[in-house]
Motif scaffolding. Structure first.
Motif, PDB file in Angstrom:
ATOM      1  N   TYR A  79      39.842  34.086  36.418  1.00 45.84           N
ATOM      2  CA  TYR A  79      39.193  34.455  35.158  1.00 45.84           C
ATOM      3  C   TYR A  79      37.735  34.832  35.391  1.00 45.84           C
ATOM      4  N   ARG A  80      37.016  34.009  36.148  1.00 42.38           N
ATOM      5  CA  ARG A  80      35.594  34.295  36.400  1.00 42.38           C
ATOM      6  C   ARG A  80      35.415  35.588  37.184  1.00 42.38           C
ATOM      7  N   ASP A  81      36.274  35.810  38.187  1.00 41.90           N
ATOM      8  CA  ASP A  81      36.153  37.027  38.993  1.00 41.90           C
ATOM      9  C   ASP A  81      36.394  38.276  38.146  1.00 41.90           C
ATOM     10  N   LEU A  82      37.440  38.248  37.329  1.00 42.37           N
ATOM     11  CA  LEU A  82      37.735  39.398  36.471  1.00 42.37           C
ATOM     12  C   LEU A  82      36.651  39.576  35.410  1.00 42.37           C
ATOM     13  N   ARG A  83      36.181  38.469  34.880  1.00 47.04           N
ATOM     14  CA  ARG A  83      35.137  38.505  33.854  1.00 47.04           C
ATOM     15  C   ARG A  83      33.869  39.166  34.398  1.00 47.04           C
ATOM     16  N   ASN A  84      33.474  38.760  35.607  1.00 47.87           N
ATOM     17  CA  ASN A  84      32.281  39.341  36.219  1.00 47.87           C
ATOM     18  C   ASN A  84      32.476  40.827  36.513  1.00 47.87           C
ATOM     19  N   LEU A  85      33.677  41.191  36.925  1.00 47.12           N
ATOM     20  CA  LEU A  85      33.990  42.588  37.217  1.00 47.12           C
ATOM     21  C   LEU A  85      33.819  43.450  35.967  1.00 47.12           C
ATOM     22  N   ILE A  86      34.294  42.933  34.839  1.00 49.24           N
ATOM     23  CA  ILE A  86      34.215  43.672  33.579  1.00 49.24           C
ATOM     24  C   ILE A  86      32.770  43.749  33.092  1.00 49.24           C
ATOM     25  N   MET A  87      32.064  42.620  33.114  1.00 53.36           N
ATOM     26  CA  MET A  87      30.679  42.609  32.641  1.00 53.36           C
ATOM     27  C   MET A  87      29.796  43.530  33.470  1.00 53.36           C
ATOM     28  N   ALA A  88      30.085  43.622  34.766  1.00 53.21           N
ATOM     29  CA  ALA A  88      29.268  44.450  35.654  1.00 53.21           C
ATOM     30  C   ALA A  88      29.631  45.928  35.572  1.00 53.21           C
ATOM     31  N   GLY A  89      30.613  46.284  34.737  1.00 49.41           N
ATOM     32  CA  GLY A  89      30.973  47.686  34.591  1.00 49.41           C
ATOM     33  C   GLY A  89      31.688  48.260  35.794  1.00 49.41           C
ATOM     34  N   GLN A  90      32.384  47.413  36.552  1.00 44.68           N
ATOM     35  CA  GLN A  90      33.080  47.887  37.742  1.00 44.68           C
ATOM     36  C   GLN A  90      34.466  48.449  37.422  1.00 44.68           C
ATOM     37  N   LEU A 107      43.058  39.151  45.096  1.00 39.31           N
ATOM     38  CA  LEU A 107      42.457  37.818  45.038  1.00 39.31           C
ATOM     39  C   LEU A 107      43.217  36.800  45.884  1.00 39.31           C
ATOM     40  N   GLY A 108      44.334  37.222  46.463  1.00 44.62           N
ATOM     41  CA  GLY A 108      45.099  36.311  47.305  1.00 44.62           C
ATOM     42  C   GLY A 108      45.735  35.172  46.536  1.00 44.62           C
ATOM     43  N   THR A 109      46.254  35.475  45.350  1.00 42.61           N
ATOM     44  CA  THR A 109      46.871  34.444  44.529  1.00 42.61           C
ATOM     45  C   THR A 109      48.198  34.953  43.980  1.00 42.61           C
ATOM     46  N   SER A 110      48.915  34.094  43.289  1.00 43.66           N
ATOM     47  CA  SER A 110      50.158  34.507  42.645  1.00 43.66           C
ATOM     48  C   SER A 110      49.826  35.220  41.337  1.00 43.66           C
ATOM     49  N   MET A 111      50.845  35.749  40.685  1.00 40.08           N
ATOM     50  CA  MET A 111      50.601  36.498  39.454  1.00 40.08           C
ATOM     51  C   MET A 111      50.339  35.596  38.250  1.00 40.08           C
ATOM     52  N   MET A 112      50.778  34.339  38.302  1.00 38.49           N
ATOM     53  CA  MET A 112      50.613  33.457  37.150  1.00 38.49           C
ATOM     54  C   MET A 112      49.146  33.231  36.774  1.00 38.49           C
ATOM     55  N   PRO A 113      48.253  32.892  37.727  1.00 35.97           N
ATOM     56  CA  PRO A 113      46.844  32.732  37.344  1.00 35.97           C
ATOM     57  C   PRO A 113      46.236  34.019  36.797  1.00 35.97           C
ATOM     58  N   VAL A 114      46.699  35.157  37.290  1.00 35.65           N
ATOM     59  CA  VAL A 114      46.193  36.437  36.792  1.00 35.65           C
ATOM     60  C   VAL A 114      46.631  36.639  35.345  1.00 35.65           C
ATOM     61  N   ARG A 115      47.882  36.316  35.053  1.00 32.61           N
ATOM     62  CA  ARG A 115      48.365  36.429  33.667  1.00 32.61           C
ATOM     63  C   ARG A 115      47.566  35.511  32.745  1.00 32.61           C
ATOM     64  N   LEU A 134      45.088  47.961  34.527  1.00 32.67           N
ATOM     65  CA  LEU A 134      45.048  46.960  35.583  1.00 32.67           C
ATOM     66  C   LEU A 134      46.459  46.489  35.906  1.00 32.67           C
ATOM     67  N   SER A 135      46.784  46.482  37.174  1.00 30.69           N
ATOM     68  CA  SER A 135      48.072  45.981  37.632  1.00 30.69           C
ATOM     69  C   SER A 135      47.937  44.503  37.974  1.00 30.69           C
ATOM     70  N   ILE A 136      48.746  43.673  37.336  1.00 29.15           N
ATOM     71  CA  ILE A 136      48.703  42.239  37.613  1.00 29.15           C
ATOM     72  C   ILE A 136      49.007  41.978  39.083  1.00 29.15           C
ATOM     73  N   ARG A 137      49.963  42.699  39.614  1.00 26.16           N
ATOM     74  CA  ARG A 137      50.339  42.517  41.019  1.00 26.16           C
ATOM     75  C   ARG A 137      49.186  42.900  41.949  1.00 26.16           C
ATOM     76  N   THR A 138      48.504  44.003  41.633  1.00 26.51           N
ATOM     77  CA  THR A 138      47.397  44.453  42.475  1.00 26.51           C
ATOM     78  C   THR A 138      46.234  43.467  42.431  1.00 26.51           C
ATOM     79  N   VAL A 139      45.919  42.977  41.232  1.00 22.59           N
ATOM     80  CA  VAL A 139      44.835  42.002  41.093  1.00 22.59           C
ATOM     81  C   VAL A 139      45.171  40.727  41.857  1.00 22.59           C
ATOM     82  N   ALA A 140      46.417  40.274  41.733  1.00 23.99           N
ATOM     83  CA  ALA A 140      46.841  39.060  42.434  1.00 23.99           C
ATOM     84  C   ALA A 140      46.724  39.248  43.946  1.00 23.99           C
ATOM     85  N   GLY A 141      47.120  40.425  44.435  1.00 25.73           N
ATOM     86  CA  GLY A 141      47.027  40.691  45.865  1.00 25.73           C
ATOM     87  C   GLY A 141      45.592  40.724  46.347  1.00 25.73           C
TER      88      GLY A 141
END
Length: 240
Positions: free
Chosen positions: A30-41, A57-65, A48-55
Motif C-alpha cells: 500500500y505504501r509503495d503504490l501510494r508513494n508512486l501515485i503521489m509522486a506522479g510516476q 514487489l516480489g509478493t503474491s497478488m493478495m496484498p496487491v489486491r 495497472l496489472s495486479i500480476r505485474t505489480v506483485a511481480g
C-alpha cells in the motif's frame, strides 16, 4: 505442561503471527503504490496489472489486491466494472477545485515551515533543490527523476511545518492529483524548458532561508498556479 495445553496456547500465537505478517506485507505494498501515485510516476488513465505489480514487489497478488482496495476507497485508483484497475482521469472542474484547496493548505504549510524549519531540515531542502537544478541542467532531463525530486522537495517543506494532521490532508490531495500534477514535467513544455518550476522552487527556498513565510507562500502559489494553467491548457483532463 501437558501436550494438549501447549498446543492450545501455541496455535493462536502462530495464527496471529501469520496475520501480522500478511498485514505488514499489505501495508508495505500500500505504501509503495501510494508513494508512486503521489509522486506522479503513473499517468491518468494508465491501467495497472495486479500480476505485474506483485511481480515487481516480489509478493503474491493478495496484498496487491488489498492495497488497491484501500487506494480505490481514497479515490487514488478506480476499479472498472470489468475489474480493470485504472488511474483516474480528473475532470477540469475537479482539478480546479483541488488546485484551489492546495493553494490554501499547502500555502499555509509552507508559511508555517518558514517559521519552524530546523537547520538540518533546511539542509535537506537545499540538497533536493540542488538535485532538481542539476537534473534541469541536462540537455534531456530525466522526467521521472524530476517528478520524484519535485514531490520530495515539496513534502520536505510541508513536513518542516510539523503539522501532522495537515500533512495527512495534503497527502490525500496528492493521491488524487499526483498523476496529472506533474504532467508538465513529463512533456517538453515551455514551463520545463524555461525552468519556471526551478525559479519558483528557488523562491520557496529563499523564503525559508529568510524566515519569510509570505515570500515562501507566494513562490509556492506561483508554482502551483503556473503548473495548473499549463495542465488546463493541455488535453489532459476530462470535460464535464
Amino acid at each position: 505442561m501437558p501436550a494438549e495445553a501447549t498446543t492450545a496456547i501455541a496455535s493462536p500465537a502462530i495464527a496471529s503471527l501469520g496475520k501480522v505478517d500478511r498485514e505488514t506485507m499489505s501495508g508495505r505494498v500500500y505504501r509503495d503504490l501510494r508513494n508512486l501515485i503521489m509522486a506522479g510516476q503513473v499517468c491518468p488513465g494508465e491501467r495497472l496489472s495486479i500480476r505485474t505489480v506483485a511481480g515487481a514487489l516480489g509478493t503474491s497478488m493478495m496484498p496487491v489486491r488489498d492495497a488497491i482496495a484501500r487506494l480505490a476507497a481514497e479515490q487514488a485508483l478506480e476499479v472498472l466494472p470489468n475489474r480493470t484497475v485504472r488511474v483516474p482521469i480528473l475532470t477540469r472542474r475537479r482539478f480546479q477545485e483541488l488546485r484551489t484547496i492546495r493553494l490554501m493548505l499547502e500555502g499555509h504549510a509552507t508559511a508555517v515551515a518558514a517559521e519552524r524549519v530546523t537547520p538540518p531540515a533546511l539542509d535537506e531542502i537545499r540538497a533536493l533543490h540542488a538535485a532538481f537544478t542539476a537534473e534541469h541542467a541536462h540537455a534531456e532531463p530525466d522526467a521521472g527523476r524530476l517528478i520524484a525530486i519535485n514531490k520530495d522537495f515539496h513534502f520536505r517543506i510541508y513536513e518542516a511545518a510539523e503539522m501532522p494532521a495537515l500533512m495527512q490532508i495534503i497527502e490525500g490531495l496528492w493521491l488524487q492529483i499526483g498523476p496529472v500534477l506533474n504532467f508538465d514535467l513529463r512533456s517538453k513544455s515551455r514551463r520545463l524548458s524555461d525552468r519556471v518550476a526551478l525559479r519558483y522552487h528557488q523562491g520557496m527556498l529563499d523564503g525559508l532561508e529568510a524566515r519569510d513565510g509570505a515570500a515562501a507562500r507566494a513562490a509556492l502559489a506561483g508554482d502551483i498556479t503556473t503548473a495548473g494553467d499549463f495542465i488546463l491548457a493541455c488535453d489532459a483532463l476530462l470535460d464535464e
